[in-house]
Write a protein that holds these residues in place. Structure first.
Motif, PDB file in Angstrom:
ATOM      1  N   SER A 163       0.836  -1.195   0.000  1.00 26.74           N
ATOM      2  CA  SER A 163       0.000   0.000   0.000  1.00 26.74           C
ATOM      3  C   SER A 163       0.869   1.242   0.000  1.00 26.74           C
ATOM      4  O   SER A 163       1.897   1.308   0.689  1.00 26.74           O
TER       5      SER A 163
ATOM      6  N   THR B  65      -9.148 -12.391   5.478  1.00 26.95           N
ATOM      7  CA  THR B  65      -9.490 -11.881   4.150  1.00 26.95           C
ATOM      8  C   THR B  65      -8.744 -10.573   3.915  1.00 26.95           C
ATOM      9  O   THR B  65      -8.903  -9.609   4.673  1.00 26.95           O
TER      10      THR B  65
ATOM     11  N   THR C 154      -7.497  -7.099   1.805  1.00 27.54           N
ATOM     12  CA  THR C 154      -8.195  -6.012   1.117  1.00 27.54           C
ATOM     13  C   THR C 154      -7.249  -5.377   0.113  1.00 27.54           C
ATOM     14  O   THR C 154      -6.126  -4.992   0.456  1.00 27.54           O
TER      15      THR C 154
ATOM     16  N   GLY D 274      -6.846  -2.232  -2.161  1.00 27.59           N
ATOM     17  CA  GLY D 274      -7.322  -0.890  -2.448  1.00 27.59           C
ATOM     18  C   GLY D 274      -7.006  -0.467  -3.867  1.00 27.59           C
ATOM     19  O   GLY D 274      -6.307  -1.163  -4.617  1.00 27.59           O
TER      20      GLY D 274
ATOM     21  N   GLN E 294      -5.697  -3.416  -9.107  1.00 27.07           N
ATOM     22  CA  GLN E 294      -7.100  -3.346  -9.539  1.00 27.07           C
ATOM     23  C   GLN E 294      -7.227  -3.202 -11.051  1.00 27.07           C
ATOM     24  O   GLN E 294      -8.177  -3.706 -11.650  1.00 27.07           O
TER      25      GLN E 294
ATOM     26  N   PRO F 239     -16.104 -11.806  -1.393  1.00 30.57           N
ATOM     27  CA  PRO F 239     -14.640 -11.901  -1.497  1.00 30.57           C
ATOM     28  C   PRO F 239     -14.219 -12.784  -2.663  1.00 30.57           C
ATOM     29  O   PRO F 239     -14.878 -13.769  -2.997  1.00 30.57           O
TER      30      PRO F 239
ATOM     31  N   PHE G  57      -9.565 -12.329  -0.924  1.00 30.59           N
ATOM     32  CA  PHE G  57      -9.384 -10.887  -0.766  1.00 30.59           C
ATOM     33  C   PHE G  57     -10.588 -10.157  -1.353  1.00 30.59           C
ATOM     34  O   PHE G  57     -11.290 -10.668  -2.231  1.00 30.59           O
ATOM     35  N   THR G  58     -10.832  -8.977  -0.825  1.00 29.26           N
ATOM     36  CA  THR G  58     -11.902  -8.119  -1.317  1.00 29.26           C
ATOM     37  C   THR G  58     -11.294  -6.925  -2.041  1.00 29.26           C
ATOM     38  O   THR G  58     -10.143  -6.550  -1.805  1.00 29.26           O
ATOM     39  N   VAL G  59     -12.090  -6.341  -2.921  1.00 24.38           N
ATOM     40  CA  VAL G  59     -11.654  -5.181  -3.697  1.00 24.38           C
ATOM     41  C   VAL G  59     -12.337  -3.940  -3.143  1.00 24.38           C
ATOM     42  O   VAL G  59     -13.568  -3.888  -3.056  1.00 24.38           O
ATOM     43  N   LYS G  60     -11.544  -2.954  -2.767  1.00 25.45           N
ATOM     44  CA  LYS G  60     -12.068  -1.690  -2.256  1.00 25.45           C
ATOM     45  C   LYS G  60     -11.839  -0.619  -3.312  1.00 25.45           C
ATOM     46  O   LYS G  60     -10.712  -0.189  -3.555  1.00 25.45           O
TER      47      LYS G  60
END
Length: 282
Positions: A33, A52, A54, A56, A109, A122, A145-148
């Motif tokens: 990050s 999980t 994240t 960004g 992303q 997720p 993982f999740t997408v923010k």
């Protein structure tokens, strides 16, 4: 010390099985990050990442590991990190692997398809290893993982592709049978047709029609003249039945039968008339 044969065979089978499949070790996933909030998790073929992660809009997800053919570090022919959503849609990302088996891959992303970016669940990342030879390939889920997305920008959009599949049942609604016109219209046209009958006889008399030959014609070819005249009347009757109650499939066979009778009888009847004309009888 003595060992049983079964124990020895089981041990050899275990070693052979371990040596004939692709595995990995030293698995690490990092979320790099720009804000400095890096996250690091380790995983293996047995233990996946429990938390999980994240990703960004300015982050990068980096995976490093060592691929092995059995217990030997080696580069496989195929090495992918497959990211999949709950619906089954997935996207593969190839790993860069050295001869020593050291492999790495980075995902941001912008590398993900729009469908995965918009996923509400997720995303699951799995490691796929395979190569030529007798060694078995492996598919190992390693982390989620999740997408923010960036809150300051609008969410990406896409046109939903056409999917072929089962459609709703179609119920055909056929048109109602045609109805007869009003009676006044039918009566008007019927009278118009009947009015032509007197006009027909008047025309015959005006042109010199000779009805005295009827007896002679019936004497020379009685069956032909009767059948020919009857077929003409029958054809009119068929048309009347078609107008009142018959359908097309009932009418066509009747027209065919009456037409054949009219053709065969008319040939002989008109031939008889021609012979009288050639003889000078008018």
């Amino acid at each position: 010390m003595r060992f049983s044969v079964a124990s020895t065979l089981l041990a050899l089978a275990t070693v052979a099985s371990a040596a004939s499949s692709w595995t990995f070790s030293d698995g690490t996933v990092k979320v790099l990050s720009k804000a400095g909030n890096d996250a690091v998790e380790k995983f293996s073929g047995v233990d996946r990442v429990q938390n999980t992660l994240t990703l960004g809009h300015q982050d990068k997800l980096k995976v490093t590991l060592t691929t092995k053919d059995g217990s030997t570090a080696k580069r496989p022919h195929q090495a992918f990190l497959v990211v999949k959503e709950a619906s089954g849609l997935e996207a593969p990302f190839p790993l860069t692997v050295k001869d020593s088996g050291k492999g790495t891959v980075e995902i941001s992303q912008k590398d993900l398809p729009v469908q995965l970016l918009l996923s509400q669940e997720p995303l699951e990342a799995s490691l796929v290893l395979a190569s030529f030879g007798s060694s078995k390939g492996s598919v190992t889920p390693v982390f989620d993982f999740t997408v923010k997305l960036d809150a300051a920008t609008s969410a990406p959009s896409y046109e939903k592709p056409l999917r072929y599949g089962k459609l709703a049942e179609i119920h055909h609604i056929f048109r109602a049978d045609p109805k007869n016109p009003p009676k006044i219209v039918s009566i008007t046209f019927a009278l118009a047709v009947l009015a032509t009958v007197p006009a027909l006889f008047i025309g015959w008399f005006a042109l010199g029609g000779n009805f005295t030959h009827v007896q002679k014609a019936l004497g020379n070819a009685p069956i032909s003249h009767v059948v020919f005249f009857g077929s003409i009347v029958a054809m009119e009757g068929v048309f009347f039945l078609y107008y009142t109650q018959w359908n097309l499939f009932q009418t066509l066979p009747a027209i065919g039968a009456v037409g054949v009778a009219a053709f065969l009888s008319g040939t002989k009847a008109l031939g008889e008339v021609q012979r009288r004309r050639l003889a000078g009888e008018r």
